[in-house]
Motif scaffolding. Structure first.
Motif, PDB file in Angstrom:
ATOM      1  N   LYS A 439       0.502  -1.130   0.090  1.00 52.87           N
ATOM      2  CA  LYS A 439      -0.033  -0.023   0.077  1.00 52.87           C
ATOM      3  C   LYS A 439       0.728   1.318  -0.142  1.00 52.87           C
ATOM      4  CE  LYS A 439      -4.431  -1.415   2.279  1.00 52.87           C
ATOM      5  NZ  LYS A 439      -5.318  -0.913   3.019  1.00 52.87           N
ATOM      6  N   VAL A 440       1.780   1.283   0.446  1.00 50.28           N
ATOM      7  CA  VAL A 440       2.889   2.188   0.960  1.00 50.28           C
ATOM      8  C   VAL A 440       3.535   2.428  -0.504  1.00 50.28           C
ATOM      9  CG1 VAL A 440       4.438   3.664   2.020  1.00 50.28           C
ATOM     10  CG2 VAL A 440       2.975   2.317   3.020  1.00 50.28           C
ATOM     11  N   GLU A 441       3.589   1.734  -1.415  1.00 57.68           N
ATOM     12  CA  GLU A 441       4.503   2.088  -2.346  1.00 57.68           C
ATOM     13  C   GLU A 441       3.475   2.103  -3.138  1.00 57.68           C
ATOM     14  OE1 GLU A 441       6.372  -2.002  -4.624  1.00 57.68           O
ATOM     15  OE2 GLU A 441       6.978  -2.309  -1.811  1.00 57.68           O
ATOM     16  N   LEU A 442       2.166   1.693  -3.171  1.00 55.21           N
ATOM     17  CA  LEU A 442       1.366   2.283  -4.785  1.00 55.21           C
ATOM     18  C   LEU A 442       1.372   3.770  -3.965  1.00 55.21           C
ATOM     19  CD1 LEU A 442      -0.669   1.547  -6.792  1.00 55.21           C
ATOM     20  CD2 LEU A 442      -2.164   1.522  -5.124  1.00 55.21           C
ATOM     21  N   ILE A 561      -6.512  -1.663  -1.775  1.00 54.22           N
ATOM     22  CA  ILE A 561      -7.126  -2.638  -1.777  1.00 54.22           C
ATOM     23  C   ILE A 561      -6.059  -3.739  -1.871  1.00 54.22           C
ATOM     24  CG2 ILE A 561      -8.658  -4.898  -2.294  1.00 54.22           C
ATOM     25  CD1 ILE A 561     -10.525  -2.148  -3.079  1.00 54.22           C
ATOM     26  N   THR A 562      -5.861  -4.819  -0.755  1.00 50.74           N
ATOM     27  CA  THR A 562      -4.640  -5.486  -0.863  1.00 50.74           C
ATOM     28  C   THR A 562      -5.221  -6.651  -1.578  1.00 50.74           C
ATOM     29  OG1 THR A 562      -5.500  -5.707   1.742  1.00 50.74           O
ATOM     30  CG2 THR A 562      -3.004  -4.670   0.783  1.00 50.74           C
ATOM     31  N   GLU A 563      -4.931  -7.718  -2.426  1.00 48.26           N
ATOM     32  CA  GLU A 563      -4.996  -8.662  -2.966  1.00 48.26           C
ATOM     33  C   GLU A 563      -4.889 -10.096  -2.219  1.00 48.26           C
ATOM     34  OE1 GLU A 563      -3.863  -9.026  -7.762  1.00 48.26           O
ATOM     35  OE2 GLU A 563      -1.805  -8.250  -6.592  1.00 48.26           O
ATOM     36  N   GLY A 564      -6.120 -10.867  -2.807  1.00 45.21           N
ATOM     37  CA  GLY A 564      -6.684 -11.928  -1.854  1.00 45.21           C
ATOM     38  C   GLY A 564      -6.582 -11.411  -0.491  1.00 45.21           C
ATOM     39  N   THR A 565      -6.848 -10.871   0.255  1.00 42.32           N
ATOM     40  CA  THR A 565      -7.418 -10.725   1.877  1.00 42.32           C
ATOM     41  C   THR A 565      -8.968 -10.439   2.024  1.00 42.32           C
ATOM     42  OG1 THR A 565      -6.950  -8.491   1.767  1.00 42.32           O
ATOM     43  CG2 THR A 565      -4.658  -9.787   1.588  1.00 42.32           C
ATOM     44  N   ILE A 566      -8.537  -9.942   3.368  1.00 43.51           N
ATOM     45  CA  ILE A 566     -10.253 -10.044   3.897  1.00 43.51           C
ATOM     46  C   ILE A 566     -10.699  -8.760   3.025  1.00 43.51           C
ATOM     47  CG2 ILE A 566      -9.324  -9.244   5.516  1.00 43.51           C
ATOM     48  CD1 ILE A 566     -11.958  -9.973   6.890  1.00 43.51           C
ATOM     49  N   GLU A 567      -9.442  -7.577   2.900  1.00 48.66           N
ATOM     50  CA  GLU A 567      -9.954  -6.547   2.439  1.00 48.66           C
ATOM     51  C   GLU A 567     -10.609  -6.112   0.911  1.00 48.66           C
ATOM     52  OE1 GLU A 567      -7.130  -2.739   3.962  1.00 48.66           O
ATOM     53  OE2 GLU A 567      -6.908  -3.589   2.102  1.00 48.66           O
ATOM     54  N   ASP A 568      -9.667  -7.718   0.044  1.00 47.84           N
ATOM     55  CA  ASP A 568      -9.912  -7.895  -1.378  1.00 47.84           C
ATOM     56  C   ASP A 568     -11.797  -8.643  -1.081  1.00 47.84           C
ATOM     57  OD1 ASP A 568      -9.966  -8.158  -3.822  1.00 47.84           O
ATOM     58  OD2 ASP A 568      -8.370  -9.555  -3.589  1.00 47.84           O
ATOM     59  N   ARG A 569     -11.791  -9.472  -0.344  1.00 46.62           N
ATOM     60  CA  ARG A 569     -13.188 -10.203  -0.505  1.00 46.62           C
ATOM     61  C   ARG A 569     -14.150  -9.112  -0.144  1.00 46.62           C
ATOM     62  NH1 ARG A 569      -9.442 -13.115   0.436  1.00 46.62           N
ATOM     63  NH2 ARG A 569      -9.794 -14.283   2.174  1.00 46.62           N
TER      64      ARG A 569
END
Length: 611
Positions: A439-442, A561-569
């Motif tokens: 997230k920080v990189e983006l 949004i972080t891929e594959g995580t609860i955030e993604d769902r």
């Protein structure tokens, strides 16, 4: 000079050569070589020519006689045709008159958006409707790449460079001579976004990542997208160079602005029928950066870097911009570069009416290895702790698990509550932020682009601690920012709003709860939600600090949004079933505490994440 044959030469071929012949005139009278020899031998300033006495410079006549016919590359010839002049070898410039195919090509390229009378239609496989300026951009990219010339699409962020490039890929697949796989080289933080955009706008188009543990190019389809990062490309350039790419794309091409870097050198080794650079900031500090990008897309166009610096950069950047020499150099460079670089801004009269007032984008990023390890460990331990409990105790443990996972998705330092000396020995209280969070990189990439275009941005997070970490990180990067939270006094709040609206602090960090109401921040053209608030109404209310009455510019909303995580769902649920989401998630995490153990495990499981 006329080229041989009816077709255009291969303009990217270093082996292609054209003859270049000199013709000489005294006043308006053309002289042949025999007469030039006679005038040179005479060595007098006053000579008789065609029955008239004329005054000449004997040294200039001798220099003209001694010029030899020479060979030039097609790109040298095109550059001379575009600028209308060429260096004569003695530091001066002589006028160039192009004819034949060269004149036709010059006229075709001179107007990037209107130089081709045959418009390109939107690809049938594209599941979107391109705006008019995007269609013009597609037509320009097609024209340049079909000629074997490279191109730099330098539109502002938010104008749709990605979808335009996807459209180009689809369009090229319909022409056998230009088909082939497309390689996209981008920052790590943008790889997930590229994959999702391709899957969304070109469904059925194969796409793979060449990164981390997945570096296979086996059974590569002709119409496939391959996504890789600058770091991976640098390390594995040899393997990537074995493929005959139809198109190689450098996204955020300012990453190759130093032509002597290992990354830029590696990128130059990848063979392709055409090259396209995408960047919103083609020149950040000096004109040599422009040279680096265009010399990759169209090698040889601007000549060697040393000559470019002498003829253009030093003259234009030398502080005498008002001088005739600087003005002439700037005009020549503009004529030379204009066909190869398409730059549109959101404020342009032809662009602004086509933009919606608000655009919302989910931007996917991968977890770092550190984040992945923490996430999986917390899921394992959390589910084990929750199993066998019920009632109030269970609900508390579920909330604790969900909160921990959200914090890990933000940054390991937030979850670990890090403080004190950083690993690299900075002062007490400093924490190493860079390199540990996707997230920080983006966010860094977004802010670089936003600030380069002179825009302002609101960055929302629901965690004061995370905002503090970001505040320190931005200060270390030299990014001017200010932070508003629940404890900010009213007078200070008003002062911060005034500074932001005046443009004194273009990056405004805000605690989501503290900034939900009572703020008018219409200077912001961008809103970033660093983490997701699971009640959509709260997020919308925060966005409306910028998107409100008095806003005169289009607003872009970026949700990370972080891929594959609860955030993604959760994001998927919000996007697909908004009404259900409002009902289920209206109370935030409380609704999720009622899930069964199996449902909870499915919700929090980490899927398909690899970096």
């Amino acid at each position: 000079s006329e080229g041989r044959g009816a077709g255009l030469p291969s303009l990217l071929s270093a082996d292609a050569l054209l003859s270049f012949s000199w013709r000489f005139a005294v006043g308006d009278q053309e002289v042949d070589m025999a007469e030039l020899d006679r005038l040179a031998e005479a060595g007098r300033p006053l000579v008789r020519l065609h029955g008239q006495w004329v005054l000449i410079d004997p040294a200039a006549v001798r220099a003209a006689r001694d010029r030899q016919e020479r060979k030039v590359t097609p790109l040298d010839a095109l550059g001379a045709a575009l600028t209308g002049s060429v260096e004569d070898g003695d530091g001066g410039r002589v006028e160039v008159a192009a004819s034949g195919w060269l004149a036709r090509l010059r006229d075709r390229l001179a107007d990037p958006e209107g130089g081709d009378t045959t418009p390109v239609r939107q690809p049938a496989a594209l599941t979107a409707t391109l705006r008019d300026y995007q269609l013009r951009g597609l037509g320009w990219l097609h024209r340049m790449t079909s000629l074997g010339l490279g191109a730099c699409l330098a539109d502002d962020m938010g104008l749709g460079k990605t979808i335009t490039l996807i459209s180009l890929h689809l369009h090229r697949q319909t022409a056998p001579e230009s088909a082939g796989p497309t390689l996209v080289v981008c920052p790590t933080s943008l790889m997930g976004n590229w994959q999702r955009e391709i899957e969304k706008f070109a469904p059925g188009t194969p796409v793979r990542r060449f990164h981390a543990g997945r570096r296979s190019l086996a059974e590569l389809a002709d119409g496939e997208f391959v996504l890789t990062t600058y770091g991976t490309m640098r390390v594995d350039a040899g393997k990537l160079a074995e493929v005959g790419w139809g198109l190689v794309v450098a996204d955020e091409a300012q990453h190759i602005k130093n032509p002597f870097s290992a990354t830029a050198r590696a990128l130059r080794t990848l063979p392709a029928k055409a090259r396209v650079a995408l960047t919103g900031t083609p020149v950040e500090n000096n004109l040599s950066e422009l040279w680096a990008i265009l010399d990759w897309t169209t090698p040889g166009l601007l000549g060697p870097l040393s000559r470019f610096r002498t003829h253009y950069a030093q003259a234009i950047e030398g502080g005498a911009a008002a001088s005739p020499e600087a003005g002439a150099a700037a005009e020549r460079l503009a004529r030379l570069v204009r066909p190869f670089l398409l730059r549109r801004r959101k404020s342009d009269p032809g662009i602004a009416p086509e933009l919606p007032p608000k655009t919302e984008t989910d931007r996917a990023v991968a977890l770092t290895k550190e984040q992945t390890g923490l996430y999986e460990a917390v899921v394992r331990e959390g589910l084990a702790e929750i199993a066998g409990t019920d009632g109030f105790a269970r609900r508390g443990l579920v909330v604790k698990l969900l909160t921990s996972l959200k914090q890990i998705c933000n940054h390991p330092a937030q979850y670990l509550k890090e403080s004190g000396p950083a690993e690299d020995g900075r002062a007490a209280g400093a924490v190493r932020i860079a390199g540990r969070s996707g997230k920080v990189e983006l966010l860094d990439e977004l802010l670089d682009s936003i600030l380069a275009e002179g825009a302002s941005v609101l960055v929302f997070t629901q965690y004061v601690q995370m905002a503090r970490l970001l505040e320190g990180h931005m200060a270390a990067r030299g990014v001017p920012t200010q932070f508003l939270h629940g404890g900010t006094p009213v007078a200070r709040r008003e002062e911060m709003v005034r500074r932001f609206q005046d443009g004194a602090a273009p990056v405004f960090l805000l605690s989501l709860k503290a900034a939900g109401t009572g703020l008018n921040l219409t200077r912001a053209a961008h809103v970033v939600h660093f983490d997701r608030w699971w009640n959509p109404a709260v997020e919308a209310q925060a966005t409306d600090r910028a998107y409100r009455i008095g806003q005169t510019q289009p607003v872009q909303v970026h949700r990370i949004i972080t891929e594959g995580t609860i955030e993604d769902r959760i994001a998927d649920m919000l996007a697909r079933k908004q009404q259900l989401a409002d009902a289920v998630l209206g109370s935030g995490e409380a609704a999720l505490t009622e899930l069964t153990d199996a449902e909870l495990a499915d919700l929090v499981a980490l899927r398909g994440n690899e970096r």
